[in-house]
Write an enzyme that holds these catalytic residues in place. Structure first.
Site, PDB file in Angstrom:
ATOM      1  CB  SER A 204      -0.899   0.023   1.234  1.00  0.00           C
ATOM      2  OG  SER A 204      -0.097  -0.073   2.403  1.00  0.00           O
TER       3      SER A 204
ATOM      4  CG  ASP B  28      -2.019   4.159   9.148  1.00  0.00           C
ATOM      5  OD1 ASP B  28      -1.094   4.736   8.536  1.00  0.00           O
ATOM      6  OD2 ASP B  28      -2.764   3.320   8.610  1.00  0.00           O
TER       7      ASP B  28
ATOM      8  N   GLY C  89      -1.749  -4.266   1.315  1.00  0.00           N
ATOM      9  CA  GLY C  89      -1.856  -5.433   2.200  1.00  0.00           C
ATOM     10  C   GLY C  89      -0.946  -6.588   1.840  1.00  0.00           C
TER      11      GLY C  89
ATOM     12  CG  HIS D   5      -1.322   3.432   5.008  1.00  0.00           C
ATOM     13  ND1 HIS D   5      -1.625   2.746   6.160  1.00  0.00           N
ATOM     14  CD2 HIS D   5      -1.033   2.514   4.073  1.00  0.00           C
ATOM     15  CE1 HIS D   5      -1.552   1.437   5.907  1.00  0.00           C
ATOM     16  NE2 HIS D   5      -1.182   1.273   4.649  1.00  0.00           N
TER      17      HIS D   5
ATOM     18  CG  ASN E  81       1.654  -5.418   4.634  1.00  0.00           C
ATOM     19  OD1 ASN E  81       1.234  -4.810   5.624  1.00  0.00           O
ATOM     20  ND2 ASN E  81       1.483  -4.974   3.411  1.00  0.00           N
TER      21      ASN E  81
END
Ligand SMILES: *[C@@H]1O[C@H](CO)[C@@H](O)[C@H](O)[C@H]1NC(C)=O
Ligand SMILES: *[C@@H]1O[C@H](CO)[C@@H](O)[C@H](O)[C@H]1NC(C)=O
Ligand SMILES: *[C@@H]1O[C@H](CO)[C@@H](O)[C@H](O)[C@H]1NC(C)=O
Length: 281
Positions: free
Chosen positions: A35, A226, A69, A229, A101
């Protein structure tokens, strides 16, 4: 009216054909990542969406195949590297950047994306989505995908992940490269480095340098959701940090950017960061 429409359509078809001809002749820069690189919507954006501004569009096409993700493992399992491989032509470039991730645990906590822990050829056994899966390490996934891209005639940029908000501790700057930055560099070396057409971009280090210069207020407000991002503005900053890292290196792709190292270094992005000669920059 009908005539006008028909003409317009014919013109559109012709200019589309011209565009296809141009892009077929121009190398593609394929982007594989998560992402932080992907095309996103709403308040956040990935840096891959801004990379094309630093290349002449008649010479390079940027194709962003990053998807939110994903990890090196799930990008592999879902056939996403394989899908990019099908598009790769000799002379293309492939940029691979994962890490956000890839941590976390396996076993009962397996989320389908954590890699087997380690820098080498370790494997872990797990069950994900009802299926037995042999999980490899992060460097193994990068080297498997990278070797296939090299075989197809592409050159590779293995890029270290972007940092999370470096100012998150009450206005105190704090950042250091994580294990995925090291694994990425290792994979670039083990694939044969510069001689094999494989280059490492310490993207996290360059991004942290830029975020430090921008200061906590600007950086904080550009992580709207957050600490990972980025807003469109900060995604553009991340793209700039990547472009600086690329031009500070020796790859032909770095030489092909519209930007000189000096011009980039004169901004908040800062200067080139030195590494020893074992690092394939
Ligand atoms: C794994 O790596 C180790 C250390 O480099 C090597 O000795 C071993 O032969 C490798 N195993 C396999 C299965 O490739
Ligand atoms: C590189 O130069 C182009 C053309 O001037 C510009 O659009 C782009 O934003 C620049 N890239 C960076 C990272 O500054
Ligand atoms: C070269 O630099 C890298 C990255 O900082 C480091 O991991 C590696 O150990 C260094 N190698 C030598 C021979 O100093």
């Amino acid at each position: 009216m009908k005539t006008t429409t028909a003409l317009t359509l014919a013109q559109a078809t012709m200019s589309m054909a011209a565009a296809v001809t141009t892009s077929a002749a121009a190398p593609t820069i394929h982007l594989c990542g998560d992402s932080t690189m992907a095309s996103m919507s709403g308040a956040i954006q990935g840096w891959g969406q801004y990379l094309h501004y630093s290349f002449d569009p008649t010479r390079y096409t940027v194709l962003n195949s990053a998807i939110a993700g994903r990890s090196a493992r799930s990008f592999t399992r879902e056939g996403r590297f394989a899908a990019v491989l099908k598009l790769v032509q000799p002379g293309d470039w492939v940029v691979i950047e994962f890490g956000h991730n890839d941590g976390g645990g396996l076993g009962s906590k397996d989320n389908g994306r954590s890699d087997c822990y380690g820098a080498g050829n370790e494997t872990c056994q797990t069950t994900y989505d009802g299926k037995a899966e042999t999980v490899e390490t992060y460097p193994t996934y990068l080297k498997q995908a990278g070797a296939a891209f090299l075989k197809a005639g592409a050159k590779l940029i293995l890029s270290a992940p972007t940092p999370n908000d470096v100012w998150s501790d009450k206005g105190v700057y704090s950042w250091g490269p994580d294990r995925f930055a090291y694994y990425t560099m290792l994979a670039a070396e083990e694939l044969g480095g510069i001689k094999a057409g494989v280059y490492f971009v310490p993207h996290g280090t360059y991004a942290a340098q830029a975020l430090k210069a921008l200061g906590s207020d600007v950086v904080h407000k550009n992580y709207p959701q957050d600490h990972t991002h980025t807003s469109p503005y900060l995604a553009d900053v991340m793209a700039g940090a990547f472009v600086l890292g690329l031009t500070c290196g020796t790859s032909d792709l770095g030489k092909a950017t519209l930007n000189s190292t000096a011009a980039l270094s004169g901004t908040f992005l800062g200067g080139c960061i030195s590494y020893n000669s074992t690092v394939p920059l």
